[in-house]
Design an enzyme around this catalytic site. Structure first.
Site, PDB file in Angstrom:
ATOM      1  N   LYS A 493       0.854  -1.205   0.049  1.00 24.35           N
ATOM      2  CA  LYS A 493      -0.030  -0.060  -0.175  1.00 24.35           C
ATOM      3  C   LYS A 493       0.856   1.231  -0.045  1.00 24.35           C
ATOM      4  O   LYS A 493       1.554   1.560   0.844  1.00 24.35           O
ATOM      5  CB  LYS A 493      -0.914  -0.019   1.248  1.00 24.35           C
ATOM      6  CG  LYS A 493      -1.775   1.184   1.250  1.00 24.35           C
ATOM      7  CD  LYS A 493      -2.772   1.361   2.520  1.00 24.35           C
ATOM      8  CE  LYS A 493      -3.568   2.495   2.557  1.00 24.35           C
ATOM      9  NZ  LYS A 493      -3.577   3.253   3.630  1.00 24.35           N
ATOM     10  N   GLY A 554      -8.178   9.157   9.440  1.00 24.72           N
ATOM     11  CA  GLY A 554      -8.463   9.287  10.777  1.00 24.72           C
ATOM     12  C   GLY A 554      -9.629  10.528  11.228  1.00 24.72           C
ATOM     13  O   GLY A 554      -9.920  10.638  12.320  1.00 24.72           O
ATOM     14  N   GLY A 581     -11.092   7.654   6.296  1.00 26.79           N
ATOM     15  CA  GLY A 581     -12.040   8.963   6.501  1.00 26.79           C
ATOM     16  C   GLY A 581     -13.432   8.232   6.869  1.00 26.79           C
ATOM     17  O   GLY A 581     -14.340   9.067   7.254  1.00 26.79           O
ATOM     18  N   SER A 603      -9.355   3.858  11.642  1.00 25.29           N
ATOM     19  CA  SER A 603      -9.741   4.497  12.899  1.00 25.29           C
ATOM     20  C   SER A 603     -11.133   4.316  13.453  1.00 25.29           C
ATOM     21  O   SER A 603     -11.236   4.320  14.642  1.00 25.29           O
ATOM     22  CB  SER A 603      -9.543   6.062  12.629  1.00 25.29           C
ATOM     23  OG  SER A 603      -8.275   6.405  11.980  1.00 25.29           O
TER      24      SER A 603
HETATM   25  C1  LIG Z   1      -4.175   2.216   8.361  1.00 26.13           C
HETATM   26  C2  LIG Z   1      -4.281   2.842   7.175  1.00 26.13           C
HETATM   27  O1  LIG Z   1      -3.835   2.597   6.055  1.00 26.13           O
HETATM   28  C3  LIG Z   1      -5.035   4.141   7.327  1.00 26.13           C
HETATM   29  O2  LIG Z   1      -3.938   5.271   7.257  1.00 26.13           O
HETATM   30  C4  LIG Z   1      -5.878   4.359   6.428  1.00 26.13           C
HETATM   31  O3  LIG Z   1      -6.123   5.381   5.362  1.00 26.13           O
HETATM   32  C5  LIG Z   1      -7.502   4.232   6.795  1.00 26.13           C
HETATM   33  O4  LIG Z   1      -7.924   5.309   7.327  1.00 26.13           O
HETATM   34  P1  LIG Z   1      -9.046   5.560   8.568  1.00 26.13           P
HETATM   35  O5  LIG Z   1      -8.020   5.321   9.715  1.00 26.13           O
HETATM   36  O6  LIG Z   1      -9.609   6.875   8.260  1.00 26.13           O
HETATM   37  O7  LIG Z   1      -9.804   4.611   8.416  1.00 26.13           O
END
Ligand SMILES: CC(=O)[C@@H](O)[C@H](O)COP(=O)(O)O
Ligand SMILES: Cc1cc2nc3c(=O)[nH]c(=O)nc-3n(C[C@H](O)[C@H](O)[C@H](O)COP(=O)(O)OP(=O)(O)OC[C@H]3O[C@@H](n4cnc5c(N)ncnc54)[C@H](O)[C@@H]3O)c2cc1C
Length: 651
Positions: A493, A554, A581, A603
């Site tokens: 990723k 987040g 998000g 998150s």
């Molecule tokens: C763990 C990861 O890859 C995060 O950076 C991802 O972009 C998810 O975002 P959220 O934490 O907002 O769900």
């Protein structure tokens, strides 16, 4: 040689015309070749929209028919708006009288109501004395297929489709799995894509198991003030009253090859059956008699989708239901041609099903609705996410950050039923102690806390601000996956994030790093802003997915970029994973309802009051959203339409 257009459609019945209109509306340049519009079954039909009255059993074909019937009101209105021609669409319900009570007459189905002998004769005066009851199908209806075909032709012309009437296609020239050109009565023609919509005659051009099933029809003139306003679908006959006094009587069903014309025997049978059902018509003036050829197939299902040639699409074999199936066929085929998207329902109607040992092969993705067994709708076996050749049953990916402790993380991953978990390579490397409650947000023990024989690792380059850093960390990530037993894991990723406040990715750095990592054999899953052009560039660069953000990582703000994500979904040929998000299950479901292929959520799960419970909710939302996407939402209307139509209710 005459070079013509982007897309050449062979056949000018309802199917060819409906596809032409849809494609042209989506910006394609279409030419349609038709030998003779008058000979089309589409003009001969009765125009019933009758998936229930036809008694189609539950399964993909009924799903297809119901989907099309749902589309009819909006679709026919669109054609009317384009032309000013009334299509005669009329959701009048269909009454199916019976002569024998050989079936149980209790049913809980809302779309099928039993009327006993008394009720059926009260409801429809004039029925024959042999009628002992009947089924009322409130959702079925009719359209005036002749007016509709005229309107479609007009709409196509108005939109700029080049319709070439009187042109006969003699042969389809193929070379190395592609159609090179077609030979026609006006010479050889070329196009990028060819669509065969030649009804019964399709088998004269390709070896398809399609045969003509002749139907003889008649129309009589209804006297004023008579009470026949609903379609009567009787045993082996039907009566379709048009709104302006014409009663269509159908139809024989004869396997007599291409024998044309009305015959005394055919008409006798037709009128005998019709007058048994509804004796008053015996005295009504005959207006017209005609016949047509239904495009029948070996299993009575249509043939839709790609052929053995890449650039030849098939849309034929609609047999008894081609008028009903026109809107859904047009939409599915246009999606395939314009967006290269194969709707899962098409797998049931592929032409290669006839090459398989059993005559009717039910491919894995069955959307059959089985009473009391909703889990059968979307079982893990029948709907898969494939990324870089690796198949997953879950469409939810989760993360490992922000959990209060490892146990909560383990419970959450398990409750979510996800199969892919992303891990920040840099954080694992530091191996700082892990106990958020104690103010220790590190990843100590993280690698060991997950059973990597069951979960596919998605190493990520979080914390990298430049392309160079991300490339270096990606290489470390591949080693990390190997060390943890995933020898063949080349997934990464890709995050290139210079901005610490909003954590927005650098598009240029991401593209540069992606190009390099693809060259090095990585399956690259780049995290990007929801930018359709960047998504296309990354796809062209060979990325395995694109991962547009819903809103900043987040932030829990949900899908702030919905319009752009929709464009990415529409044009992407690789999986689209909505990442970052997402705050609630409804937002997760929404992303999949829109057609996204998967989600990455961290998150919202880790920071929930009960992370494991939220993880389960997100897993369920992913399934619901996907199922809803496959099921196809109802059309949005500008005005209300009653759920229980008043038309046809019993006084
Ligand atoms: C763990 C990861 O890859 C995060 O950076 C991802 O972009 C998810 O975002 P959220 O934490 O907002 O769900
Ligand atoms: C009597 C009868 C009643 C029916 N009732 C209903 C009903 O109530 N409801 C319903 O949903 N369906 C009904 N149907 C079925 C429906 O009419 C067909 O499934 C549908 O019309 C098929 O449409 P099509 O465009 O595929 O083929 P068609 O309408 O047959 O059109 C095919 C076109 O392709 C052209 N063509 C063929 N070969 C070539 C070639 N080599 N070169 C150039 N052009 C070519 C032909 O000239 C023709 O115009 C009925 C059919 C019949 C016969």
């Amino acid at each position: 040689m005459n070079s013509t257009s982007e897309i050449l459609i062979v056949g000018g019945g309802i199917i060819g015309l409906a596809i032409a209109v849809d494609l042209q509306l989506r910006g394609a340049k279409v030419t349609l070749l038709v030998r003779d519009i008058a000979q089309a079954a589409s003009r001969a039909a009765a125009g019933m929209l009758a998936p229930h009255a036809e008694g189609i059993p539950p399964g993909p074909f009924l799903d297809l028919c119901l989907r099309s019937r749902w589309l009819y009101p909006e679709w026919s209105r669109k054609i009317e708006d384009l032309t000013g021609i009334n299509s005669g669409y009329y959701p009048c319900g269909i009454l199916a009288p019976v002569y024998e009570l050989d079936q149980p007459v209790t049913t809980k189905e809302v779309n099928k109501i039993w009327l006993d002998s008394n009720a059926v004769h009260l409801y429809q005066p004039g029925l024959g004395k042999d009628v002992v009851g009947g089924w009322w199908y409130p959702d079925d209806g009719q359209v005036d297929n002749r007016q509709l075909v005229t309107a479609l032709q007009q709409a196509a012309e108005n939109l700029g489709v080049e319709i070439r009437q009187g042109v006969e296609v003699h042969a389809i020239q193929q070379k190395q799995g592609k159609v090179k050109s077609i030979y026609t009565s006006i010479g050889e023609l070329e196009a990028k894509i060819y669509i065969l919509a030649a009804g019964s005659w399709a088998s004269q051009l390709l070896p398809l198991p399609i045969h003509p099933v002749k139907g003889q029809m008649a129309a009589v003139k209804m006297p004023p003030n008579q009470t026949l306003t609903r379609v009567l679908f009787g045993p082996q006959t039907y009566l379709v009253p048009r709104r302006h006094g014409r009663l269509i009587i159908g139809a024989t069903s004869e396997k007599v090859a291409w024998q044309t014309g009305n015959t005394p025997q055919g008409l006798q049978t037709l009128f005998e059956r019709a007058t048994r059902l509804y004796p008053p018509l015996a005295d009504w003036e005959i207006e017209e008699m005609w016949w047509g050829f239904r495009p029948g197939t070996a299993d009575e299902l249509p043939i839709l989708g790609r052929s053995s040639c890449d650039n030849l699409i098939l849309a034929t074999g609609h047999y008894r239901n081609g008028i009903l199936l026109a809107p859904v066929t047009a939409s599915l085929i246009a999606d395939l041609v314009i967006n290269d998207k194969v709707n899962p329902i098409l797998t049931h109607f592929r032409c290669d099903r006839f090459n398989q040992p059993s005559p009717v092969t039910i491919p894995p993705m069955s959307l059959t609705i089985i009473e009391n067994k909703p889990q059968a709708l979307l079982s893990p076996q029948n709907d898969c996410l494939t990324i870089a050749g690796k198949t997953f049953h879950s469409r939810l990916m989760t993360g490992t950050g922000k959990y209060a402790n490892l146990t909560t993380m383990q419970e959450s991953i398990s409750a979510s039923e996800c199969q892919i978990v992303t891990v920040a390579v840099r954080r694992v490397q530091t191996n700082a102690p892990f106990d958020l409650a104690q103010g220790k947000p590190g990843h100590e023990g993280l690698a060991e806390a997950i059973d990597w024989s069951k979960i596919w690792m998605l190493p990520n380059t979080a914390g990298c601000q430049t392309a160079e850093e991300a490339i270096r960390v990606a290489r470390l990530g591949r080693e990390m996956a190997k060390l943890l037993g995933q020898e063949d894991n080349n997934f990464i990723k890709l995050e290139v994030i210079p901005d610490p406040k909003y954590l927005l990715p650098d598009p240029i750095g991401t593209l540069q790093a992606a190009e390099q990592l693809v060259k090095e054999g990585f399956a690259v899953l780049p995290y990007i802003n929801a930018d359709p052009l960047l998504a296309k560039r990354l796809e062209e660069a060979g990325c395995a997915t694109v991962m547009p953000l819903g809103s900043p990582i987040g932030s829990g703000q949900g899908l702030k970029n919905e319009a752009n994500i929709a464009i990415i979904i529409e044009s992407a040929k690789i999986p689209v994973v909505v990442d970052a998000g997402i705050g609630t299950p409804s937002e997760a479901a929404r992303a999949l309802e829109m057609g996204a292929d998967a989600l990455l959520i961290n998150s919202a799960i880790a920071m929930a009051a009960n992370p494991a419970m939220m993880a389960q909710a997100m897993g369920m939302a992913a399934k619901a959203g996907r199922l809803a996407y496959l099921a196809g939402r109802m059309p949005i209307k500008s005005s209300a339409s009653p759920s229980s139509p008043l038309t046809g209710t019993i006084a």
